[in-house]
Scaffold this motif. Structure first.
Motif, PDB file in Angstrom:
ATOM      1  N   LEU A  33     -84.333  37.941   3.259  1.00 21.51           N
ATOM      2  CA  LEU A  33     -85.617  37.843   2.562  1.00 21.51           C
ATOM      3  C   LEU A  33     -86.336  39.187   2.572  1.00 21.51           C
ATOM      4  CD1 LEU A  33     -87.036  34.392   3.769  1.00 21.51           C
ATOM      5  CD2 LEU A  33     -86.047  34.955   1.542  1.00 21.51           C
ATOM      6  N   ALA A  34     -86.272  39.890   3.705  1.00 20.82           N
ATOM      7  CA  ALA A  34     -86.931  41.192   3.803  1.00 20.82           C
ATOM      8  C   ALA A  34     -86.215  42.252   2.975  1.00 20.82           C
ATOM      9  CB  ALA A  34     -86.989  41.628   5.266  1.00 20.82           C
ATOM     10  N   ALA A  35     -84.902  42.053   2.739  1.00 22.77           N
ATOM     11  CA  ALA A  35     -84.149  43.051   1.965  1.00 22.77           C
ATOM     12  C   ALA A  35     -84.494  43.004   0.486  1.00 22.77           C
ATOM     13  CB  ALA A  35     -82.657  42.832   2.158  1.00 22.77           C
ATOM     14  N   ALA A  36     -84.911  41.835  -0.012  1.00 19.43           N
ATOM     15  CA  ALA A  36     -85.213  41.707  -1.440  1.00 19.43           C
ATOM     16  C   ALA A  36     -86.322  42.661  -1.884  1.00 19.43           C
ATOM     17  CB  ALA A  36     -85.577  40.258  -1.766  1.00 19.43           C
ATOM     18  N   PRO A  37     -87.469  42.755  -1.168  1.00 19.57           N
ATOM     19  CA  PRO A  37     -88.479  43.729  -1.588  1.00 19.57           C
ATOM     20  C   PRO A  37     -87.995  45.176  -1.542  1.00 19.57           C
ATOM     21  CG  PRO A  37     -89.428  42.121  -0.086  1.00 19.57           C
ATOM     22  CD  PRO A  37     -87.952  41.909  -0.067  1.00 19.57           C
ATOM     23  N   LEU A  38     -87.149  45.508  -0.553  1.00 26.23           N
ATOM     24  CA  LEU A  38     -86.623  46.868  -0.481  1.00 26.23           C
ATOM     25  C   LEU A  38     -85.781  47.207  -1.703  1.00 26.23           C
ATOM     26  CD1 LEU A  38     -85.618  47.214   3.285  1.00 26.23           C
ATOM     27  CD2 LEU A  38     -87.511  48.337   2.105  1.00 26.23           C
ATOM     28  N   ILE A  39     -84.941  46.266  -2.106  1.00 24.06           N
ATOM     29  CA  ILE A  39     -84.118  46.491  -3.299  1.00 24.06           C
ATOM     30  C   ILE A  39     -85.004  46.647  -4.529  1.00 24.06           C
ATOM     31  CG2 ILE A  39     -82.409  45.434  -4.817  1.00 24.06           C
ATOM     32  CD1 ILE A  39     -81.216  44.102  -2.341  1.00 24.06           C
ATOM     33  N   ALA A  40     -86.008  45.770  -4.638  1.00 27.59           N
ATOM     34  CA  ALA A  40     -86.907  45.841  -5.787  1.00 27.59           C
ATOM     35  C   ALA A  40     -87.705  47.139  -5.795  1.00 27.59           C
ATOM     36  CB  ALA A  40     -87.853  44.634  -5.771  1.00 27.59           C
ATOM     37  N   GLY A  41     -88.188  47.572  -4.629  1.00 29.21           N
ATOM     38  CA  GLY A  41     -88.972  48.803  -4.552  1.00 29.21           C
ATOM     39  C   GLY A  41     -88.192  50.033  -4.952  1.00 29.21           C
ATOM     40  N   ALA A  42     -86.878  50.023  -4.668  1.00 29.57           N
ATOM     41  CA  ALA A  42     -86.055  51.193  -4.948  1.00 29.57           C
ATOM     42  C   ALA A  42     -85.503  51.209  -6.365  1.00 29.57           C
ATOM     43  CB  ALA A  42     -84.910  51.274  -3.953  1.00 29.57           C
ATOM     44  N   THR A  43     -85.515  50.043  -7.054  1.00 28.18           N
ATOM     45  CA  THR A  43     -84.822  49.978  -8.346  1.00 28.18           C
ATOM     46  C   THR A  43     -85.681  49.496  -9.500  1.00 28.18           C
ATOM     47  OG1 THR A  43     -84.031  47.737  -7.827  1.00 28.18           O
ATOM     48  CG2 THR A  43     -82.590  49.592  -7.230  1.00 28.18           C
TER      49      THR A  43
END
Length: 360
Positions: A33-43
């Motif tokens: 769940l925490a990885a989803a915002p990181l992916i969205a923030g970077a892409t």
């Protein structure tokens, strides 16, 4: 392709939801769940990334409530997802800012390159002219390859060359080389004299600005001259890849009878009898002179084999104009290397027109 980041963020979010919902204790889907915002923030864009952060926070709270977790673990999970979401949004802002800075730097670099190396006119004297420049990397649009065409009292003179170096230092050297060529081409009585004057000027500039690295201390170049009537082509090669003559579907490499040293190495000191005379060949109507830099002749395929225009069927066609030659060679080299390049590539083509310009 724009949908891929969205799909990846959604996939990670769903995986985290399923793991959080069905995994046995004490395992949870919080890391996913925490990885989803990181992916969205970077892409993704900032608004899209913010939406993913909000959705992730809602999913985290909803799953914890559905599983009946106490308030403390629920708040801890929400805090973890929120903090990572804020970091993801900050990363998004940094990436956007760096992208703008890179775009600005590339635009400035391209403008500098075009100011130093302007597009030659389409027609000069009895010749039609075309040129092409392809950078080794899109991020590095400044290089050491150069060309110039100029009509003079002695005919149309041109140069193609390669400064040993990259970046701003190479552009400065290119500016000097083109400036010297344009100044001396108007008064030097022969191509040999033009080469000597350019060599002296490069040596003086090197001495004036102090020692430079060995790879930036000289310039390889081909000097060419087409007589005012277009009949005769003269060439002087200073350590540069030889040009080619294209006519009636035939491609001939014009190797120098006596190779000359690159400019900036002191021609007079190493050739006591003076440099050899220029090579002279006939330029038939409709024939094209193809001048290239080593970005063409040193282009490699996946097996490491060098590209050779003489072995190319594409370059043995009958070309109607110099632009067609530039396009064909650029496409052929790209096909040979499968789009990969390790060096800048400059191409200059002049074609003798069938009908010479009228003299008023």
């Amino acid at each position: 392709m724009a949908k891929v980041p969205w799909m990846l963020a959604a996939l990670v979010l769903v995986a985290g939801l399923l793991l959080d919902r069905f995994a046995p204790q004490p395992y949870t889907g919080l890391p996913l769940l925490a990885a989803a915002p990181l992916i969205a923030g970077a892409t993704l864009s900032f608004r899209s990334a913010l939406a993913v952060v909000c959705v992730t926070c809602v999913v985290s709270v909803s799953v914890d409530l559905e599983r009946g977790r106490p308030a403390t673990p629920l708040l801890v999970d929400l805090a973890v997802v929120s903090v990572i979401g804020v970091l993801a949004l900050a990363i998004n802002r940094l990436i956007v800012r760096q992208g703008r800075d890179l775009a600005l730097a590339r635009d400035v670099a391209e403008r500098v390159q075009r100011a130093v190396l302007p597009e030659p006119p389409g027609v000069v004297g009895p010749l039609a002219v075309a040129a092409g420049y392809t950078a080794a990397q899109a991020e590095a649009r400044i290089g050491g390859d150069f060309f110039a065409v100029q009509e003079t009292p002695f005919g149309v003179r041109m140069i193609i060359g390669d400064v040993r170096g990259k970046g701003i230092a190479a552009v400065a050297a290119v500016s000097i080389a083109i400036g010297i060529f344009r100044h001396e081409a108007e008064s030097a009585p022969t191509l040999v004299t033009l080469g000597q004057r350019m060599d002296e000027a490069v040596n003086k500039d090197t001495a004036r600005h102090g020692p430079v690295p060995a790879m930036e201390g000289f310039i390889t170049a081909v000097l060419a001259e087409v007589s005012p009537d277009g009949e005769t082509l003269s060439l002087v090669n200073h350590g540069h890849p030889p040009p080619y003559l294209i006519h009636d579907g035939q491609l001939v490499r014009l190797d120098p009878a006596v190779p000359q040293l690159p400019l900036g190495l002191g021609l007079g000191d190493l050739t006591p009898d003076g440099p050899a005379p220029a090579d002279v060949v006939r330029l038939p109507p409709g024939a094209s002179l193809l001048l290239v830099t080593d970005g063409v002749t040193e282009a490699r395929d996946k097996r490491g084999t060098f590209y050779d225009p003489l072995a190319s069927e594409r370059m043995r066609r009958r070309f109607s104009d110099p632009d067609a030659v530039v396009d064909a060679l650029t496409e052929d080299v790209g096909h040979w290397t499968e789009g990969k390049r390790n060096d800048d590539m400059a191409i200059l083509v002049v074609t003798r027109r069938h009908r010479p310009p009228r003299v008023a």
